[in-house]
Each structure stands twice: as structure tokens, then as C-alpha cells.
Write a protein that holds these residues in place. Sequence first.
Motif, PDB file in Angstrom:
ATOM      1  N   ALA A 289      -7.139   6.164 -36.167  1.00  0.00           N
ATOM      2  CA  ALA A 289      -8.159   5.216 -36.623  1.00  0.00           C
ATOM      3  C   ALA A 289      -9.421   5.949 -37.090  1.00  0.00           C
ATOM      4  O   ALA A 289      -9.997   5.645 -38.137  1.00  0.00           O
ATOM      5  N   LEU A 290      -9.835   6.955 -36.305  1.00  0.00           N
ATOM      6  CA  LEU A 290     -11.046   7.718 -36.643  1.00  0.00           C
ATOM      7  C   LEU A 290     -10.909   8.444 -37.978  1.00  0.00           C
ATOM      8  O   LEU A 290     -11.875   8.588 -38.723  1.00  0.00           O
ATOM      9  N   ALA A 291      -9.693   8.907 -38.289  1.00  0.00           N
ATOM     10  CA  ALA A 291      -9.480   9.678 -39.513  1.00  0.00           C
ATOM     11  C   ALA A 291      -9.857   8.881 -40.757  1.00  0.00           C
ATOM     12  O   ALA A 291     -10.289   9.437 -41.757  1.00  0.00           O
ATOM     13  N   ILE A 292      -9.671   7.544 -40.706  1.00  0.00           N
ATOM     14  CA  ILE A 292     -10.020   6.731 -41.886  1.00  0.00           C
ATOM     15  C   ILE A 292     -11.188   5.774 -41.559  1.00  0.00           C
ATOM     16  O   ILE A 292     -11.301   4.687 -42.113  1.00  0.00           O
ATOM     17  N   HIS A 293     -12.046   6.240 -40.636  1.00  0.00           N
ATOM     18  CA  HIS A 293     -13.210   5.451 -40.177  1.00  0.00           C
ATOM     19  C   HIS A 293     -13.968   4.804 -41.342  1.00  0.00           C
ATOM     20  O   HIS A 293     -14.275   3.610 -41.321  1.00  0.00           O
ATOM     21  N   LYS A 294     -14.232   5.631 -42.372  1.00  0.00           N
ATOM     22  CA  LYS A 294     -15.078   5.135 -43.482  1.00  0.00           C
ATOM     23  C   LYS A 294     -14.452   3.950 -44.226  1.00  0.00           C
ATOM     24  O   LYS A 294     -15.148   3.176 -44.857  1.00  0.00           O
ATOM     25  N   SER A 295     -13.132   3.848 -44.146  1.00  0.00           N
ATOM     26  CA  SER A 295     -12.456   2.811 -44.941  1.00  0.00           C
ATOM     27  C   SER A 295     -12.612   1.415 -44.342  1.00  0.00           C
ATOM     28  O   SER A 295     -12.334   0.425 -44.996  1.00  0.00           O
ATOM     29  N   TRP A 296     -13.029   1.335 -43.069  1.00  0.00           N
ATOM     30  CA  TRP A 296     -13.027   0.000 -42.437  1.00  0.00           C
ATOM     31  C   TRP A 296     -14.198  -0.273 -41.522  1.00  0.00           C
ATOM     32  O   TRP A 296     -14.468  -1.413 -41.185  1.00  0.00           O
ATOM     33  N   ASN A 297     -14.935   0.769 -41.128  1.00  0.00           N
ATOM     34  CA  ASN A 297     -15.919   0.591 -40.064  1.00  0.00           C
ATOM     35  C   ASN A 297     -17.335   0.772 -40.609  1.00  0.00           C
ATOM     36  O   ASN A 297     -17.644   1.792 -41.216  1.00  0.00           O
ATOM     37  N   THR A 298     -18.185  -0.210 -40.375  1.00  0.00           N
ATOM     38  CA  THR A 298     -19.557  -0.155 -40.904  1.00  0.00           C
ATOM     39  C   THR A 298     -20.487   0.612 -39.954  1.00  0.00           C
ATOM     40  O   THR A 298     -21.605   0.938 -40.301  1.00  0.00           O
ATOM     41  N   LYS A 299     -20.028   0.883 -38.741  1.00  0.00           N
ATOM     42  CA  LYS A 299     -20.891   1.525 -37.738  1.00  0.00           C
ATOM     43  C   LYS A 299     -20.708   3.052 -37.783  1.00  0.00           C
ATOM     44  O   LYS A 299     -19.709   3.539 -38.288  1.00  0.00           O
ATOM     45  N   PRO A 300     -21.688   3.798 -37.225  1.00  0.00           N
ATOM     46  CA  PRO A 300     -21.523   5.262 -37.208  1.00  0.00           C
ATOM     47  C   PRO A 300     -20.352   5.667 -36.308  1.00  0.00           C
ATOM     48  O   PRO A 300     -19.921   4.884 -35.461  1.00  0.00           O
ATOM     49  N   LEU A 301     -19.865   6.901 -36.483  1.00  0.00           N
ATOM     50  CA  LEU A 301     -18.779   7.395 -35.623  1.00  0.00           C
ATOM     51  C   LEU A 301     -19.232   7.358 -34.167  1.00  0.00           C
ATOM     52  O   LEU A 301     -20.343   7.769 -33.847  1.00  0.00           O
TER      53      LEU A 301
END
Length: 469
Positions: free
Chosen positions: A440-452
Motif C-alpha cells: 500500500a505504501l509503495a503507491i501511497h501517492k496514487s490514493w492517499n491525501t495525507k503525508p506518509l
Amino acid sequence: MGQKNKPVPVIAIFDVGKTNKKLFLFDEQYQIVFERTARFTETVDEDGDPCENLESLRLSIFDSLREVFKKEEFEVKSINFTTYGASLVYLDKDGQPLGPLYNYLKPYPEELKRQFYAKYGGEEAFSNTTASPVLGSLNSGLQLYRMKHEKPELFKQIKYALHLPQYLSYLISGALYADLTSIGCHTALWNFKTQDYHEWVKAEGILDKLAPIATSDHVMPAAFPGNNYAVGIGFHDSSAALIPYLINFQEPFILLSTGTWCISLNPFNSTPLTVEELKNDCLCYLQFEGKPVKASRVFAGYEHEQQVKRIAAHFGGDVISYRNAVFDPGIIELLRKNGKRGQEPGPKPGSETIKESLFSKRNLSDYATDIIAYHQLMQDLVDQQCQATQRVLEGTKVKRIFVDGGFSKNAIFMNLLSAAFPELEVFAASMAQATAVGAALAIHKSWNTKPLPNDIIQLKFYSAAQHHY
């Protein structure tokens, strides 16, 4: 009128193990908000060897997705996959699977193996270049070589050979890609020196059947009906489990992932493997950014299970009770004074075999109680673990060891490990579903609006100087 709650944005991760096939939904804080597990009956290939039921797996993925899309409380933004490695799916020109998903434990024909290594430089040199110990079917590239030589008609029909994570991704996206974490797990396909496919792949006409390599954060639009979501290209599970640690910790570390196998992964060691390291079960993986990760493994979880049964049988104890045994430094002192430590039969440090622990050769009548015997077992396992971890630690600036999995909850193991590496900080790390979270973390930018997130791994520190808890 009550207002309808907005659906929670989530990512769906399929985590496909040999035994359990899981689906997780994570919210933007990486908390699990939905979980489903399936198990399928294995089927057999044309030789009667057990293999994964590919059709059941395919249908299960579609069914699970339909179920999730019906849930109005969630909005699926992205999907990714992580599965066991060393398994290939062969597709024809219409994108349909040809033949079964052969099991990586399938016996490999000796004659064909000899022919292959003789042609491409010999076992030692070839293993060294490809960072792949000689493992038969576990070297997935050799599965393709076998197909070419044993089933040439079928081989001709192959348009693409995809590793399992990429096949599952293809089912949803319709896009064909290869991924470095799958190519880089003892497949014998990759030349770690040139950072490209090994020359044999081209020479045997296999390169044309491999999909283009995409980066680990690459996402595609979905072809499978549902809402508008992105699809990742999938990961090899050992490499996915490293991702949360690489994202959270910048200082060099080793991750000791414990289970049936205990694998020491050092993402900060890219020195080429030596012949001696390969003989001692060291290998290289490629992590999600394409850098090599040096790894060594021991069968310690399995050995622990066997020896605990032996202790319980001898002393009339309960196998389960030892899991929560309290660390007693006094017992370790006693064992050291009595010289029952490492001076007895079994492998010396640096010797060829680290497959079995010393403990399997010890006489249980030498120990007054089962708890003393159990401390001895853990000391022997930790001695063996240290040899393996030392192999990937040497020459690097690692300051910390993170232990996850079964042994991270074993106080005796953790205390002995920290005593064995007094110059390093040793932590027990706990994190629910590290492999799925990594994908999930690997494609964080594709779905998550919050910072890592930086708080998803809980750590417990074990100091070599501490003796009481």
C-alpha cells in the motif's frame, strides 16, 4: 433527515500466501478497516505434483472486489498485490493462462540442470552473477528454460510469462508489466553486476516473452468494472515487508524477519555475494527502488518447533508454555560456566553447514529442568542466527536490528540477541500485516491525501546491559 456519511477512502491489498489468500482494506492512516481470508484446495499439474488452483484464485479476486465495491461505506481508490515469489503464469496471445501455475517446490530434472549450468559458466560463477543459489524450480527463470526444452510446442504459444503478483495486477488492469522485486528474488534471470537481464535470457529467446519493467510506484487505470481507481503492478512479499521500514527509518538497519525461515535483510549492503556466502544460504533481493538487498537465512523457526517438541516430550512439559518463558540471566550464566555453550558437537562458526542447531545433538538428560533446556535451545539458535546475520552485517554502517515476526515476542530470544550484538541497538518491532502495508505504501501517492505515516511500527528496545524487565 439524517445526512449520509461520506465513504472512507481506502486501498485494497491482496496478500496471497501459499496457504492463506487475504484481502485488506486500509484507510488513509493505514489502519485495517476490512479483512477477508480465503483458502483453496490445491490441484495437481500434469505430473501429479501439487500446484496452486489458478482459476479459483482468479475467481476469488473478482468476487472479493465485487463484494467490496458494494460496500457504500468505502471508496476504493487503489488496488495492489503482494504474493509469494518464484512462480510464473504463462499467457497466450489472448491473455489466457497456458498450463498450470507450477509449484516452486516441483522437483527439477537433474540432467536439464546440468546442461543449463554447463552452458552458462558453471554453478558457482552463474550463481554469483545472478545472486541466485542453485535451487531448481525455486529459480523461476529455470522453469521457463525447462518449458522450452520439455514442452517446445507450449513454449511457442507463450506471449508473456508473468510472475504471480504481476498476473494478478494484469487481471484487474489489463496491462502487462514486470517488476524488479519479483525478478530480483533468486530467479536466475537478473545479472546483479550489469543491473540487467542475464545474457542467457536473450540467448534462449526468453527475453521476448517478458513484459516491460515498470517502477514500483507505477499505477494504471483499472479495466475491471467498478469505480474510478488505480492499480499497482504488485510485489514479491519479502520485498514488500521491507518497505514500511525503509520509509520510516533513514539510519542503516537490518530487518530480521522471523517465521519458519529467519531472514536477515540488509538494504544497506550491496557488496557482491561471495561463493562462501552463497553456499551458506545468502542471496540478494532487489528492493522496491531497485537497489540490491543482501539477505541470509536460517531455518530457525522450524528448528525451534522440532526441538521444543523434544523438550516437552522429555520433561513432560507443555509445548505452548515455552512461548512465554521468562528470560533468566542466571540460567545463561550457569550454562556458560558449565561450558555447555558452543564447545560441543555441531558446526563451528564459519563452517559450511548452519542448517541444524547445535541443540539437536545435545543430550536432554544433561539439564535439570525443561526451562534450563529451553534457555540452552534459545542460546544455540541465537548463536546460529548471529552467524547468519553477521554475514550480511559485515562491512556496513548498520546501527540497529529490527526483529519482526514470531521471535520478536520471545523475551529469551530478544535478550540473547541483544547480548550477542552489544554494539547495536536491538528492537522488537510489531506491525500488523507488514507485507500488505508495504504494498500500500509503495503507491501511497496514487490514493492517499495525507503525508506518509511515521508511527505505524511499534518498537520495544532490548539493551544488552538490561537483565530485568
